[in-house]
Every structure is written in C-alpha cells, then in structure tokens.
Design an enzyme around this catalytic site. Structure first.
Site, PDB file in Angstrom:
ATOM      1  CG  HIS A 259      -2.068   0.908   1.118  1.00  0.00           C
ATOM      2  ND1 HIS A 259      -1.979   2.249   1.367  1.00  0.00           N
ATOM      3  CD2 HIS A 259      -3.347   0.666   0.727  1.00  0.00           C
ATOM      4  CE1 HIS A 259      -3.152   2.790   1.150  1.00  0.00           C
ATOM      5  NE2 HIS A 259      -4.010   1.859   0.754  1.00  0.00           N
ATOM      6  CG  ASP A 313      -8.343  -4.378  -2.938  1.00  0.00           C
ATOM      7  OD1 ASP A 313      -9.560  -4.203  -2.811  1.00  0.00           O
ATOM      8  OD2 ASP A 313      -7.574  -3.534  -3.418  1.00  0.00           O
TER       9      ASP A 313
HETATM   10  N1  ACO Z   1       3.933  -7.817  -4.152  1.00  0.00           N
HETATM   11  C1  ACO Z   1       5.283  -7.926  -4.111  1.00  0.00           C
HETATM   12  N2  ACO Z   1       6.112  -6.891  -3.889  1.00  0.00           N
HETATM   13  C2  ACO Z   1       5.542  -5.688  -3.687  1.00  0.00           C
HETATM   14  C3  ACO Z   1       4.161  -5.518  -3.704  1.00  0.00           C
HETATM   15  C4  ACO Z   1       3.346  -6.634  -3.943  1.00  0.00           C
HETATM   16  N3  ACO Z   1       2.004  -6.521  -3.979  1.00  0.00           N
HETATM   17  N4  ACO Z   1       3.879  -4.214  -3.493  1.00  0.00           N
HETATM   18  C5  ACO Z   1       5.057  -3.597  -3.362  1.00  0.00           C
HETATM   19  N5  ACO Z   1       6.085  -4.484  -3.470  1.00  0.00           N
HETATM   20  C6  ACO Z   1       7.515  -4.192  -3.377  1.00  0.00           C
HETATM   21  C7  ACO Z   1       7.991  -3.560  -4.683  1.00  0.00           C
HETATM   22  O1  ACO Z   1       8.404  -4.524  -5.616  1.00  0.00           O
HETATM   23  C8  ACO Z   1       9.129  -2.699  -4.196  1.00  0.00           C
HETATM   24  O2  ACO Z   1      10.244  -3.524  -3.957  1.00  0.00           O
HETATM   25  P1  ACO Z   1      11.732  -3.007  -4.251  1.00  0.00           P
HETATM   26  O3  ACO Z   1      11.931  -1.834  -3.332  1.00  0.00           O
HETATM   27  O4  ACO Z   1      12.602  -4.184  -3.914  1.00  0.00           O
HETATM   28  O5  ACO Z   1      11.759  -2.624  -5.694  1.00  0.00           O
HETATM   29  C9  ACO Z   1       8.631  -2.187  -2.835  1.00  0.00           C
HETATM   30  O6  ACO Z   1       7.719  -3.195  -2.383  1.00  0.00           O
HETATM   31  C10 ACO Z   1       7.922  -0.843  -2.910  1.00  0.00           C
HETATM   32  O7  ACO Z   1       6.890  -0.964  -3.886  1.00  0.00           O
HETATM   33  P2  ACO Z   1       6.253   0.232  -4.738  1.00  0.00           P
HETATM   34  O8  ACO Z   1       5.576  -0.365  -5.913  1.00  0.00           O
HETATM   35  O9  ACO Z   1       7.252   1.298  -4.981  1.00  0.00           O
HETATM   36  O10 ACO Z   1       5.229   0.811  -3.707  1.00  0.00           O
HETATM   37  P3  ACO Z   1       4.018   1.745  -4.074  1.00  0.00           P
HETATM   38  O11 ACO Z   1       3.778   2.581  -2.893  1.00  0.00           O
HETATM   39  O12 ACO Z   1       4.158   2.448  -5.357  1.00  0.00           O
HETATM   40  O13 ACO Z   1       2.913   0.622  -4.296  1.00  0.00           O
HETATM   41  C11 ACO Z   1       0.904  -0.439  -4.651  1.00  0.00           C
HETATM   42  C12 ACO Z   1       1.680   0.558  -3.761  1.00  0.00           C
HETATM   43  C13 ACO Z   1       0.747   0.148  -6.047  1.00  0.00           C
HETATM   44  C14 ACO Z   1      -0.462  -0.641  -4.005  1.00  0.00           C
HETATM   45  C15 ACO Z   1       1.676  -1.781  -4.707  1.00  0.00           C
HETATM   46  O14 ACO Z   1       1.926  -2.266  -3.410  1.00  0.00           O
HETATM   47  C16 ACO Z   1       0.953  -2.804  -5.563  1.00  0.00           C
HETATM   48  O15 ACO Z   1       1.052  -2.793  -6.789  1.00  0.00           O
HETATM   49  N6  ACO Z   1       0.205  -3.750  -4.916  1.00  0.00           N
HETATM   50  C17 ACO Z   1      -0.560  -4.747  -5.623  1.00  0.00           C
HETATM   51  C18 ACO Z   1      -1.890  -4.158  -6.104  1.00  0.00           C
HETATM   52  C19 ACO Z   1      -2.857  -3.921  -4.983  1.00  0.00           C
HETATM   53  O16 ACO Z   1      -3.082  -4.770  -4.130  1.00  0.00           O
HETATM   54  N7  ACO Z   1      -3.496  -2.743  -5.008  1.00  0.00           N
HETATM   55  C20 ACO Z   1      -4.506  -2.367  -4.030  1.00  0.00           C
HETATM   56  C21 ACO Z   1      -4.011  -1.286  -3.127  1.00  0.00           C
HETATM   57  S1  ACO Z   1      -5.220  -0.907  -1.897  1.00  0.00           S
HETATM   58  C22 ACO Z   1      -6.366  -0.009  -2.757  1.00  0.00           C
HETATM   59  O17 ACO Z   1      -6.096   0.703  -3.662  1.00  0.00           O
HETATM   60  C23 ACO Z   1      -7.728  -0.156  -2.344  1.00  0.00           C
END
Ligand code: ACO
Length: 376
Positions: A259, A313
C-alpha cells in the site's frame, strides 16, 4: 522548478475531516472513530452520515437519512431501458461508470454545485448505484429484474436484488461491514480524481464518473478481482508457497499486498481476515481461506521487512466469494461503498474550492524548426 514527485507520493494536496490514516501504525479512523469499532457496531448508512456530517446521527436523523436513501433505490424512468440496451458482455465497472454518467441526463439541474445540491445528487447516486449493478447482473444472466425493497438496508436490498431472495442476517451484516470498511480512505487515487474534477466546478456526476474509472485499475480497487483470480489459479493450499515465490522471483506484484500509505498491517484487512475465516467456515470455503492464509505466511517471510502486508483487497476477495458475489462484481461493490466517501470529498472540495492545477517539468527539446509535411 521544485523536483518532480512521481505519483505525488508524500504530497499533501487537500485537507479533510473525514478519514485519518497513520500508515506506520496501521490506524484508520473515520471522523476520529476507529474503523474496527464502526465495522463492528455501525451500519453503512450511519457511516455515510458520519462522513458527510462529521458526527454520528441522532436516531431520528438516522431514520430520516435512511428513508431518504431508500426513496432513491428505484431508477429514474428510462434508466432501466438504457441499461438493458447495453451489451450483456460489458464489464460491470464499465457499465457502472457509463450509467452513473447517464444519471446526469435524468437530473433537470445536473450542474448545480452548491453544497446542498451536491448532497442531493450524491444521495441520488448512492441510492441508484446498487440498483444499477444488480439490474445489470440479472439482465446479463437472462433473469428477470428484481425491484428494490425499501424496507431493507442498502446491503440487504443489494443482495436481495441480485439473488431474488432475502439474504440471511449473517450475509447482510457481512456485506454491510464490507461497505463500512471501504467507504473512505484519505486522498487515494479515485478520491483525488473526484476532487480534481469537481474543482473545475464541473458537476457531481462527472466527478463520480472519473472516480469510478480510477477505481477499476488493478493497482487500486481492481486488485480484489486480481486476488480472486490468483486464488483460483492456485490449485491447492500446498501449491501456494511455490506460486508466490515464483511470482516474486519474476518481480511480479502479488495482488492484495502493499500500500502506498500503510507500511504496517492495514486495519481493514485485520477485520476482513476474521470475517473471511468465519464466512469461509460457514459456507464450505475453508480451503479458500487456508490458501489466503498460506499466501500471507509466505509473503510475511519474503517481503514483510519491506513493509508489505495484506491490504483491504486481500481478504475482501474471500469474503465476497463466500457472500456469493460473482468475480466481476467485486470492484463494483467497492465502488458502491466508496461513492459515500467520494461524495463526502466532493462536498468538502466545493465548500472550500481551489482549482487543482499542478505543473509538469518539461523535459523535451526547444527551438525545433517546424518542417512542412511534404518535406519530412
Ligand atoms: N507484491 C510484491 N512486492 C511488492 C508488492 C506486492 N504486492 N507491493 C510492493 N512491493 C515491493 C515492490 O516490488 C518494491 O520492492 P523493491 O523496493 O525491492 O523494488 C517495494 O515493495 C515498494 O513498492 P512500490 O511499488 O514502490 O510501492 P508503491 O507505494 O508504489 O505501491 C501499490 C503501492 C501500487 C499498491 C503496490 O503495493 C501494488 O502494486 N500492490 C498490488 C496491487 C494492490 O493490491 N493494489 C490495491 C491497493 S489498496 C487499494 O487501492 C484499495
């Protein structure tokens, strides 16, 4: 020019008196009340009143608010024909976005933007939206439409219109809790979209339409469908570990985890995890819950150190499945709830409006000679 903040991460772009989030501690409050207390004791209707008025209603106020919403369960004349002219194969989120936009055509004064008019229009959409989703689902399945029943709460009536029979109190209560948990969440992407659109003094329908379009993205509300697809792809509880590790190896995101704001356990997921477990046991879906729980364990070992935990979710997927919702209704259900939050933000924005107009840092060339088309 200040440095670009991609994704506006950490930028404070509005004030709100609706929800408070502490992402480090995993706290979410609506108007100062912990989300867990609301999920346990409130109703969705009361929660929307709270968000819009920044206080809990008195009994008479709540009764009147519920009656007002129920008086809008039925669609305006002509909307049912519009709905049944849509292709049956359309995705429900595309249907909802289109039909919420179409509601403006049935409003004699769609552009009125004073705060009271915005409330009335928001009530229209809040009342009509569950009917749109349920009607469309029955229409596409070739079933006769079930008209709303004003004696029922929003959660109960929605399940009644979908299934043609009154839901059990347990199912209606579970859905009501889900609606409460999803109602508002700070300046998330879809809420920001709604505030950006209304800040031009456009109209409530346009702002809500934009928000629905934003919510359906898989990085936002669409993740709940992604979670269910993943659960369906994993054949057994034992296969979950390998599945997750292989995906992480390929740098894939696991849907329902991570998140932008929470770097601790999402408090909505805490409640939903318990609810999902209970519903899964009651409905013969224990293996589905076990799969989810196994995925969480594997993710815990692999990425919790990065602050990646289940988000709202993740356990919503199991919960919605146990309630009996079809997969492509998961995100529409999120939207039905979030309309409460979006509308509250639209009202807040209108009450103290300033046009959103950030800047972009230009990174292209300068001084380029125009070449007529025949010379290129
Ligand atoms: N699975 C595995 N690794 C993850 C995940 C995940 N779901 N989410 C983040 N990470 C990791 C990234 O790969 C990154 O790793 P790194 O630093 O080694 O490169 C680190 O955690 C930071 O991730 P970012 O993508 O930069 O974090 P951001 O704040 O942009 O992401 C997001 C938030 C977009 C929600 C992301 O966690 C994601 O894509 N999750 C999956 C989709 C999801 O569940 N969305 C619902 C969110 S809740 C809502 O909107 C109601």
């Amino acid at each position: 020019m200040p440095p670009v903040t991609k994704g506006l991460e950490g930028i404070v772009a509005a004030e709100t008196a609706m929800s408070f989030i502490d992402g480090e501690k995993g706290v979410l409050e609506y108007v100062g009340i912990e989300i867990d207390a609301l999920a346990r004791h409130s109703t969705f209707e009361e929660t929307v009143f709270l968000l819009w008025n920044r206080r809990l209603p008195l009994k008479a106020e709540l009764d009147s608010f519920c009656a007002d919403i129920r008086s809008r369960y039925e669609l305006p004349p002509g909307m049912e024909q519009r709905l049944t002219a849509l292709p049956k194969a359309a995705e429900p989120m595309h249907m909802l976005r289109t039909m919420v936009s179409a509601l403006s055509l049935h409003d004699p004064r769609p552009n009125d933007n004073d705060v009271e008019s915005a409330r009335q229009k928001s009530l229209n959409v809040l009342g009509h939206a569950p009917t749109l989703v349920a009607y469309f689902d029955r229409y596409r399945r070739g079933l006769p439409i079930v008209h709303p029943d004003k004696s029922m709460s929003m959660a109960e009536n929605f399940l009644y219109m979908l299934n043609g029979e009154r839901p059990t109190p347990t199912m209606a209560r579970a859905l009501d809790a889900c609606l409460i948990l999803h109602a508002d969440h700070g300046l998330n992407n879809s809420t920001f979209a709604a505030r950006v659109v209304i800040s031009t003094l456009s109209d409530v329908y346009s702002a809500l339409t934009a928000a629905i379009g934003s919510l359906r993205g898989p990085l936002h509300g669409g993740a709940n469908e992604g979670v269910m697809k993943m659960l369906n792809e994993i054949p057994t509880v034992e296969a979950a570990e390998r599945y997750v590790l292989e995906r992480l190896e390929k740098k894939d995101k696991i849907m329902g985890f991570g998140h932008r704001v929470y770097k601790a356990y999402d408090p909505r997921a805490t409640y939903l995890k318990t609810l999902a477990k209970k519903l899964a046991e009651d409905t013969g879906n224990a293996a589905l819950y076990e799969k989810s729980s196994r995925i969480e364990q594997v993710m815990g070992k692999a990425v919790a150190a990065k602050g990646i935990y289940p988000n709202v979710d993740f356990y919503s997927a199991t919960t919605y499945h146990c309630i009996g919702l079809r997969l492509d209704l998961f995100t529409p259900l999120f939207a039905l709830s979030r309309i409460g939050g979006w509308a509250g933000h639209i009202i807040e924005q209108l009450a103290d409006n300033r046009l959103y107009r950030p800047e972009a840092s230009y990174v292209g060339p300068h001084g380029v000679r125009y070449v007529p088309v025949g010379e290129r």
